[in-house]
Design a protein around this motif. Structure first.
Motif, PDB file in Angstrom:
ATOM      1  N   LEU A 282      15.445  18.753 -37.378  1.00 57.39           N
ATOM      2  CA  LEU A 282      16.539  18.055 -37.620  1.00 57.39           C
ATOM      3  C   LEU A 282      18.096  18.100 -37.684  1.00 57.39           C
ATOM      4  CD1 LEU A 282      14.719  16.118 -40.232  1.00 57.39           C
ATOM      5  CD2 LEU A 282      14.464  15.740 -38.267  1.00 57.39           C
ATOM      6  N   VAL A 283      18.630  17.653 -37.169  1.00 56.99           N
ATOM      7  CA  VAL A 283      19.865  16.967 -37.233  1.00 56.99           C
ATOM      8  C   VAL A 283      20.707  16.266 -36.850  1.00 56.99           C
ATOM      9  CG1 VAL A 283      20.719  17.179 -34.680  1.00 56.99           C
ATOM     10  CG2 VAL A 283      22.454  18.472 -35.325  1.00 56.99           C
ATOM     11  N   GLY A 284      22.269  15.444 -37.721  1.00 59.90           N
ATOM     12  CA  GLY A 284      22.427  15.044 -37.814  1.00 59.90           C
ATOM     13  C   GLY A 284      22.370  13.867 -38.799  1.00 59.90           C
ATOM     14  N   ASP A 285      22.531  12.496 -38.391  1.00 67.31           N
ATOM     15  CA  ASP A 285      21.951  11.865 -39.376  1.00 67.31           C
ATOM     16  C   ASP A 285      20.316  11.512 -39.904  1.00 67.31           C
ATOM     17  OD1 ASP A 285      24.489  10.064 -39.736  1.00 67.31           O
ATOM     18  OD2 ASP A 285      23.612   8.907 -38.528  1.00 67.31           O
ATOM     19  N   ALA A 286      19.178  11.685 -39.244  1.00 66.08           N
ATOM     20  CA  ALA A 286      18.431  12.324 -39.566  1.00 66.08           C
ATOM     21  C   ALA A 286      17.623  13.040 -40.790  1.00 66.08           C
ATOM     22  CB  ALA A 286      17.234  13.144 -37.680  1.00 66.08           C
ATOM     23  N   ALA A 287      18.808  14.761 -40.375  1.00 65.31           N
ATOM     24  CA  ALA A 287      18.889  15.199 -41.455  1.00 65.31           C
ATOM     25  C   ALA A 287      19.452  14.793 -42.947  1.00 65.31           C
ATOM     26  CB  ALA A 287      19.499  16.731 -41.306  1.00 65.31           C
ATOM     27  N   CYS A 288      20.633  14.504 -42.622  1.00 70.49           N
ATOM     28  CA  CYS A 288      21.460  14.698 -43.727  1.00 70.49           C
ATOM     29  C   CYS A 288      22.560  13.394 -43.542  1.00 70.49           C
ATOM     30  CB  CYS A 288      22.631  15.788 -43.509  1.00 70.49           C
ATOM     31  SG  CYS A 288      23.316  16.070 -42.384  1.00 70.49           S
ATOM     32  N   GLY A 289      22.022  11.930 -42.987  1.00 73.06           N
ATOM     33  CA  GLY A 289      22.568  10.671 -42.828  1.00 73.06           C
ATOM     34  C   GLY A 289      23.097   9.835 -44.241  1.00 73.06           C
ATOM     35  N   ALA A 290      24.189   8.931 -43.534  1.00 77.49           N
ATOM     36  CA  ALA A 290      24.451   8.349 -44.673  1.00 77.49           C
ATOM     37  C   ALA A 290      24.815   7.011 -43.450  1.00 77.49           C
ATOM     38  CB  ALA A 290      25.912   8.436 -45.317  1.00 77.49           C
ATOM     39  N   THR A 291      25.031   5.660 -44.187  1.00 75.90           N
ATOM     40  CA  THR A 291      25.037   4.298 -43.221  1.00 75.90           C
ATOM     41  C   THR A 291      26.109   3.872 -42.568  1.00 75.90           C
ATOM     42  OG1 THR A 291      22.685   3.145 -44.371  1.00 75.90           O
ATOM     43  CG2 THR A 291      24.388   2.886 -42.478  1.00 75.90           C
ATOM     44  N   ILE A 292      27.091   3.897 -43.386  1.00 75.78           N
ATOM     45  CA  ILE A 292      28.505   3.872 -43.080  1.00 75.78           C
ATOM     46  C   ILE A 292      28.925   5.094 -44.312  1.00 75.78           C
ATOM     47  CG2 ILE A 292      30.365   1.905 -43.615  1.00 75.78           C
ATOM     48  CD1 ILE A 292      28.102   0.141 -43.336  1.00 75.78           C
ATOM     49  N   GLY A 293      30.468   5.699 -44.035  1.00 78.33           N
ATOM     50  CA  GLY A 293      31.618   6.057 -44.550  1.00 78.33           C
ATOM     51  C   GLY A 293      31.147   7.452 -44.875  1.00 78.33           C
ATOM     52  N   GLY A 294      29.543   8.043 -44.774  1.00 76.98           N
ATOM     53  CA  GLY A 294      29.390   9.616 -45.172  1.00 76.98           C
ATOM     54  C   GLY A 294      29.892  10.453 -43.652  1.00 76.98           C
ATOM     55  N   MET A 295      31.127  10.307 -43.014  1.00 76.94           N
ATOM     56  CA  MET A 295      31.551  10.479 -42.529  1.00 76.94           C
ATOM     57  C   MET A 295      30.289  11.734 -40.931  1.00 76.94           C
ATOM     58  SD  MET A 295      34.575  13.079 -43.358  1.00 76.94           S
ATOM     59  CE  MET A 295      35.488  12.978 -44.982  1.00 76.94           C
ATOM     60  N   GLY A 296      29.224  10.796 -40.602  1.00 73.11           N
ATOM     61  CA  GLY A 296      27.933  10.936 -39.933  1.00 73.11           C
ATOM     62  C   GLY A 296      28.381  11.551 -38.527  1.00 73.11           C
ATOM     63  N   THR A 297      29.410  10.791 -37.686  1.00 70.71           N
ATOM     64  CA  THR A 297      29.643  10.968 -36.751  1.00 70.71           C
ATOM     65  C   THR A 297      30.112  12.494 -36.988  1.00 70.71           C
ATOM     66  OG1 THR A 297      29.802   8.709 -36.093  1.00 70.71           O
ATOM     67  CG2 THR A 297      30.529  10.555 -34.571  1.00 70.71           C
ATOM     68  N   GLY A 298      31.338  12.290 -37.330  1.00 67.02           N
ATOM     69  CA  GLY A 298      31.787  13.913 -37.447  1.00 67.02           C
ATOM     70  C   GLY A 298      30.892  15.295 -37.525  1.00 67.02           C
ATOM     71  N   THR A 299      29.733  14.897 -38.760  1.00 70.44           N
ATOM     72  CA  THR A 299      28.431  15.811 -38.858  1.00 70.44           C
ATOM     73  C   THR A 299      27.676  15.686 -38.481  1.00 70.44           C
ATOM     74  OG1 THR A 299      29.514  15.211 -41.976  1.00 70.44           O
ATOM     75  CG2 THR A 299      27.299  16.707 -41.010  1.00 70.44           C
ATOM     76  N   GLY A 300      27.485  15.007 -37.489  1.00 70.52           N
ATOM     77  CA  GLY A 300      26.629  14.929 -36.025  1.00 70.52           C
ATOM     78  C   GLY A 300      27.544  15.816 -35.029  1.00 70.52           C
ATOM     79  N   VAL A 301      28.265  15.934 -34.653  1.00 71.61           N
ATOM     80  CA  VAL A 301      28.884  16.853 -33.831  1.00 71.61           C
ATOM     81  C   VAL A 301      28.753  18.431 -34.034  1.00 71.61           C
ATOM     82  CG1 VAL A 301      30.920  16.873 -32.308  1.00 71.61           C
ATOM     83  CG2 VAL A 301      29.897  14.677 -32.142  1.00 71.61           C
ATOM     84  N   VAL A 302      29.393  18.354 -35.454  1.00 72.78           N
ATOM     85  CA  VAL A 302      29.592  19.591 -35.736  1.00 72.78           C
ATOM     86  C   VAL A 302      28.371  20.519 -36.065  1.00 72.78           C
ATOM     87  CG1 VAL A 302      30.222  21.101 -38.099  1.00 72.78           C
ATOM     88  CG2 VAL A 302      32.038  19.358 -37.215  1.00 72.78           C
ATOM     89  N   GLY A 303      27.564  19.913 -36.454  1.00 75.97           N
ATOM     90  CA  GLY A 303      26.127  20.122 -36.470  1.00 75.97           C
ATOM     91  C   GLY A 303      25.201  20.735 -35.034  1.00 75.97           C
ATOM     92  N   ALA A 304      25.018  19.839 -34.890  1.00 76.43           N
ATOM     93  CA  ALA A 304      25.450  19.938 -33.425  1.00 76.43           C
ATOM     94  C   ALA A 304      26.193  21.264 -33.268  1.00 76.43           C
ATOM     95  CB  ALA A 304      24.982  18.834 -32.210  1.00 76.43           C
ATOM     96  N   TYR A 305      27.145  21.410 -32.769  1.00 74.97           N
ATOM     97  CA  TYR A 305      27.335  22.745 -32.322  1.00 74.97           C
ATOM     98  C   TYR A 305      26.500  23.856 -33.285  1.00 74.97           C
ATOM     99  CZ  TYR A 305      31.125  26.180 -32.366  1.00 74.97           C
ATOM    100  OH  TYR A 305      32.238  27.653 -32.557  1.00 74.97           O
ATOM    101  N   VAL A 306      27.088  24.055 -34.896  1.00 79.79           N
ATOM    102  CA  VAL A 306      26.160  25.434 -35.460  1.00 79.79           C
ATOM    103  C   VAL A 306      25.052  25.589 -35.492  1.00 79.79           C
ATOM    104  CG1 VAL A 306      26.235  25.657 -37.721  1.00 79.79           C
ATOM    105  CG2 VAL A 306      28.220  24.835 -37.383  1.00 79.79           C
ATOM    106  N   LEU A 307      23.952  24.156 -35.086  1.00 77.60           N
ATOM    107  CA  LEU A 307      22.766  25.101 -34.210  1.00 77.60           C
ATOM    108  C   LEU A 307      22.770  25.174 -32.871  1.00 77.60           C
ATOM    109  CD1 LEU A 307      19.544  24.578 -35.078  1.00 77.60           C
ATOM    110  CD2 LEU A 307      19.791  21.585 -34.834  1.00 77.60           C
ATOM    111  N   ALA A 308      22.820  24.661 -32.358  1.00 79.48           N
ATOM    112  CA  ALA A 308      22.662  25.777 -31.114  1.00 79.48           C
ATOM    113  C   ALA A 308      23.658  26.987 -30.777  1.00 79.48           C
ATOM    114  CB  ALA A 308      23.675  25.223 -30.017  1.00 79.48           C
TER     115      ALA A 308
END
Length: 395
Positions: A282-308
């Motif tokens: 899992l990556v992004g909101d599926a793993a560690c999401g927050a609907t609003i205000g949890g910097m989910g977009t940035g976390t998803g992009v960073v997580g994608a970079y690290v996972l790959a």
């Protein structure tokens, strides 16, 4: 060597992961339930060195700066429209703010040369074998992949199939949020204006791309509700929650009745004990999401970079890669998630005293500056340079 990777979800984390996997020599396939990329949507933001570094390494930072909104200042008013609080654009908009649909389009185009996209379909079954994962689809023929990654949001289909029911992982935080489009009848300029009563927040902001259009944003406190995906039922829930309020609320509710599209969801967060199970991750909101205000977009992009990057370094050992990815990301993601825990309480404090206290405290520029600095600290992660590491190992 792991090569064929199926990614569920063509929102933000999915195309970002596909881009990096393609860069590292993998063959990613992205499956998306929608018939195409979703246009428009709310503004999302990036802030701090970590977010911007990943965007720069992807080659999209300059593109995003060219299409950024410029930020979204917020005004809070009383029933007569008199200003109670003003929050500057950088408070909500970070250093780069773009519309979610525009970001999705940029990431899709960046990943496309090395990615197969399948729209209008979804995963119905996942069966792990000795050599991979057999995947069945709602419409397409079954296929086999080396790995499957759920990048399909807070209500992840992959997580439900492979890890268990949503209620095991998604926690309701006491609020619901709704957005819809309407004509800009107030003639609003840049930013938004909102009105509060205890436990309720109604706001409207000008359209970023079309000044004749506006977007409504409503938040209200509520225990967890049982409702269907029927928009008419959801509209009725919103109308009931805001019945009897003044300011522009009656006109905004009138526009809701005519709105062709509605976003409605709980403000929730996902907490998954482990982000992988065998060959499924899992990556992004599926793993560690927050609907609003949890910097989910940035976390998803960073997580994608690290996972790959970790998958590339592991040279086929997905278990080691998944473990290193989660070890690097979990603490960082949980720190960012905490902001989402406070979003509902910030936008719609439960009491009149809470509303007065929020307005008084956030009127102090020194406190705003401190909060912005804390946001930068939370969003900072020491990033490996995977390209250099891979070159050093000869891979």
């Amino acid at each position: 060597m792991t090569k064929n990777v199926l990614i569920s979800g063509a929102g933000i984390a999915g195309p970002a992961l596909a881009y990096w996997l393609g860069r590292h020599g993998f063959r990613p396939t992205v499956v998306e339930l929608a018939p195409g990329l979703r246009a428009g949507g709310q503004a999302v933001d990036f802030r701090g060195e970590t977010h911007l570094t990943v965007l720069e390494r992807m080659g999209v930072l300059d593109k995003l700066r060219r299409i950024q909104t410029g930020g979204s200042p917020m005004r809070f008013v009383d029933e007569q429209g008199r200003q109670l609080l003003h929050l500057p654009a950088e408070f909500a908009g970070g250093e780069v703010e773009v519309l979610r649909g525009d970001l999705s389009q940029v990431l899709y185009e960046q990943s496309l040369p090395h990615t197969e996209y399948v729209f209008g379909d979804s995963i119905t079954g996942l069966t792990e074998t000795a050599a991979g994962v057999r995947v069945t689809f709602r419409h397409g023929a079954p296929r086999e992949f080396d790995l499957v990654i759920g990048a399909d949001g807070l209500h992840s289909n992959v997580r439900r199939i492979a890890f268990g029911p949503e209620e095991n992982f998604v926690r309701h935080l006491g609020y619901y949020a709704a957005t819809w489009q309407l004509p800009n009848y107030l003639g609003l300029g840049r930013g938004s204006v909102g009105y509060n009563t205890p436990g309720r927040f109604a706001a409207v902001g000008s359209g970023h791309q079309d000044a004749s259009q506006a977007g409504a944003f409503f938040v209200f406190a509520s225990p967890q509700l049982t409702y269907r995906s029927d928009p008419e039922q959801q509209k009725a829930l919103i109308a009931d929650a805001f019945a009897g309020l003044g300011w522009e609320v009656p006109r905004l509710l009138d526009s809701l009745r005519q709105a062709p599209e509605l976003y409605f969801d709980s403000i929730s967060r996902a907490d998954v004990d482990t982000w992988s199970k065998g060959r499924i991750g899992l990556v992004g909101d599926a793993a560690c999401g927050a609907t609003i205000g949890g910097m989910g977009t940035g976390t998803g992009v960073v997580g994608a970079y690290v996972l790959a990057g970790e998958l590339a370094l592991a040279n086929g050992d997905h278990r080691a890669a998944f473990a290193r990815y989660e070890n690097r990301m979990r603490g960082y993601a949980q720190g960012c998630q905490k902001g989402g825990d406070r979003t509902g309480k910030f936008l719609a404090p439960a009491t009149a005293t809470g509303l007065r206290l929020r307005n008084a405290l956030l009127s102090r520029r020194s406190l705003l500056n401190w909060m912005l600095k804390q946001g930068e600290k939370v969003s900072t992660l020491a990033l490996p340079d995977y390209r250099a590491e891979l070159s050093g190992t000869g891979r």
